[in-house]
Write a protein that holds these residues in place. Structure first.
Motif, short mmCIF file in Angstrom:
data_model
loop_
_atom_site.label_atom_id
_atom_site.label_comp_id
_atom_site.label_asym_id
_atom_site.label_seq_id
_atom_site.Cartn_x
_atom_site.Cartn_y
_atom_site.Cartn_z
N GLU A 139 0.83 -1.20 0.00
CA GLU A 139 0.00 0.00 0.00
C GLU A 139 0.87 1.26 0.00
OE1 GLU A 139 -3.36 2.57 0.21
OE2 GLU A 139 -2.97 0.55 -0.56
N MET A 140 1.96 1.25 0.76
CA MET A 140 2.86 2.41 0.77
C MET A 140 3.49 2.63 -0.60
SD MET A 140 4.79 2.17 4.45
CE MET A 140 3.87 2.33 5.98
N ARG A 141 3.86 1.54 -1.25
CA ARG A 141 4.42 1.66 -2.59
C ARG A 141 3.38 2.20 -3.57
NH1 ARG A 141 7.70 -4.12 -3.05
NH2 ARG A 141 9.59 -3.47 -1.92
N ARG A 142 2.15 1.72 -3.43
CA ARG A 142 1.08 2.18 -4.31
C ARG A 142 0.86 3.68 -4.16
NH1 ARG A 142 -4.14 3.45 -4.52
NH2 ARG A 142 -4.41 3.31 -2.27
N ARG A 143 1.02 4.18 -2.94
CA ARG A 143 0.83 5.60 -2.68
C ARG A 143 2.06 6.42 -3.07
NH1 ARG A 143 -3.21 6.80 1.05
NH2 ARG A 143 -2.83 8.95 0.35
N GLY A 144 3.13 5.76 -3.48
CA GLY A 144 4.31 6.47 -3.97
C GLY A 144 5.22 7.02 -2.89
N LEU A 145 5.23 6.42 -1.70
CA LEU A 145 6.10 6.89 -0.63
C LEU A 145 7.56 6.55 -0.93
CD1 LEU A 145 4.08 6.06 2.61
CD2 LEU A 145 4.22 8.21 1.37
N ASP A 146 8.45 7.32 -0.33
CA ASP A 146 9.88 7.14 -0.50
C ASP A 146 10.32 5.76 0.01
OD1 ASP A 146 12.71 8.38 -0.82
OD2 ASP A 146 12.69 7.65 1.25
N LYS A 147 11.22 5.10 -0.70
CA LYS A 147 11.65 3.74 -0.35
C LYS A 147 12.28 3.68 1.04
CE LYS A 147 12.41 2.14 -5.10
NZ LYS A 147 13.41 1.63 -6.07
N GLU A 148 13.12 4.64 1.36
CA GLU A 148 13.76 4.63 2.68
C GLU A 148 12.73 4.85 3.79
OE1 GLU A 148 17.03 7.27 3.03
OE2 GLU A 148 18.17 6.39 1.37
N LEU A 149 11.75 5.70 3.55
CA LEU A 149 10.70 5.92 4.53
C LEU A 149 9.89 4.64 4.74
CD1 LEU A 149 8.94 7.66 6.38
CD2 LEU A 149 7.67 8.40 4.36
N ILE A 150 9.60 3.94 3.66
CA ILE A 150 8.87 2.68 3.77
C ILE A 150 9.64 1.69 4.62
CG2 ILE A 150 8.06 0.65 2.48
CD1 ILE A 150 7.37 2.50 0.16
N ALA A 151 10.94 1.56 4.34
CA ALA A 151 11.77 0.62 5.10
C ALA A 151 11.81 0.98 6.57
CB ALA A 151 13.19 0.59 4.52
N ASP A 152 11.99 2.27 6.87
CA ASP A 152 12.05 2.71 8.27
C ASP A 152 10.72 2.47 8.98
OD1 ASP A 152 14.65 3.51 7.89
OD2 ASP A 152 14.17 5.64 7.62
N THR A 153 9.62 2.72 8.28
CA THR A 153 8.30 2.55 8.89
C THR A 153 8.03 1.07 9.18
OG1 THR A 153 7.46 4.48 7.69
CG2 THR A 153 5.83 2.97 8.60
N LEU A 154 8.38 0.20 8.25
CA LEU A 154 8.18 -1.23 8.46
C LEU A 154 9.04 -1.74 9.61
CD1 LEU A 154 8.08 -2.48 4.75
CD2 LEU A 154 6.14 -2.18 6.31
N ASP A 155 10.27 -1.22 9.72
CA ASP A 155 11.15 -1.62 10.82
C ASP A 155 10.56 -1.22 12.18
OD1 ASP A 155 12.96 -2.76 9.11
OD2 ASP A 155 14.32 -1.04 9.08
N ALA A 156 9.82 -0.11 12.19
CA ALA A 156 9.26 0.40 13.44
C ALA A 156 7.93 -0.26 13.81
CB ALA A 156 9.06 1.92 13.34
N MET A 157 7.38 -1.05 12.91
CA MET A 157 6.11 -1.72 13.22
C MET A 157 6.31 -2.73 14.34
SD MET A 157 4.33 -2.40 9.48
CE MET A 157 3.06 -3.45 10.23
N PRO A 158 5.31 -2.90 15.20
CA PRO A 158 5.44 -3.87 16.30
C PRO A 158 5.64 -5.28 15.76
CG PRO A 158 3.17 -3.12 16.06
CD PRO A 158 4.00 -2.23 15.19
N ASP A 159 6.44 -6.06 16.48
CA ASP A 159 6.76 -7.42 16.05
C ASP A 159 5.67 -8.38 16.55
OD1 ASP A 159 8.08 -9.55 14.96
OD2 ASP A 159 9.49 -9.78 16.64
#
Length: 224
Positions: A139-159
């Motif tokens: 969904e983040m890719r579909r919305r055109g978000l920056d790749k580094e921001l996507i990676a950082d956001t996914l890393d911050a998601m609860p495990d």
């Protein structure tokens, strides 16, 4: 629902005359973006605070002013990524340099904030819709978000992906009625895979859901 409130700016004055070319300083005063009752969340759902009212925007005195007002109107409906905002402006046939000036100014004013948009997507897609990590990433890719921001956001998601998948599977299995276990197994696998959960998590979640249906061991997850 997660919304952002951009920094307040002085109200703009009516344009002196139609066709007058606005300077950078003239464009420096924009009305504040605020989410109106009934505005859409990133997942398209309506805000429960009230109904959407018509918006009367001031008439623009130049192409740039008109473009800014169109973009403001879109931002009142939902958050936009920089890529989506640029697409709006490209559709208005502005020169590329003027498009980038408007984009940069809206970023400075916090009208465009991709970090907050990423947080909204995690909330709407993972917390509310139960999508897995890869589903949120798509969904983040579909919305055109920056790749580094996507990676950082996914890393911050609860495990808690396995726990979340089990919750989703147990809720889903309750809707499958009197189907046999084999059919339920197949449908749950397909359902969870579409939501972006990895196969190892899917297997565990499906088994937990079948156990809960058949009175097996408690999965230990929280029920909503």
């Amino acid at each position: 629902m997660v919304h952002f409130e951009p920094k307040a700016e002085p109200d703009i004055k009516p344009a002196a005359a139609a066709g007058t070319r606005a300077t950078t300083k003239r464009r420096g005063a924009l009305a504040t973006v605020s989410y109106l009752p009934g505005a859409q969340a990133p997942d398209g759902s309506a805000d429960d605070a009230g109904t959407d009212d018509a918006i009367d925007l001031p008439e623009a005195g130049s192409d740039n002013e008109h473009a800014e007002q169109v973009l403001l109107q879109r931002l009142r409906g939902r958050s936009l990524s920089i890529s989506e905002a640029r697409g709006v402006l490209v559709g208005l046939d502005l020169p590329e340099n003027e498009i980038e000036e408007i984009i940069e100014r809206f970023i400075r004013l916090d009208y465009l904030d991709e970090a907050k948009l990423a947080e909204q997507i995690v909330y709407s897609q993972h917390e509310r819709k139960g999508l897995g990590r890869s589903g949120v990433q798509a969904e983040m890719r579909r919305r055109g978000l920056d790749k580094e921001l996507i990676a950082d956001t996914l890393d911050a998601m609860p495990d808690d992906e396995t726990e979340r998948a089990i919750e989703v599977a147990i809720k889903r299995v309750q809707q499958l009625g009197r189907l046999d276990d084999r059919t339920i197994d197949r449908r749950l696998n397909a359902f969870l895979m579409r939501k972006g959960y990895p196969s190892s998590v899917v297997r565990e979640a499906v088994q937990a859901a079948l156990d809960s249906r058949n009175g097996g061991p408690s999965s230990g997850v929280r029920f909503q």
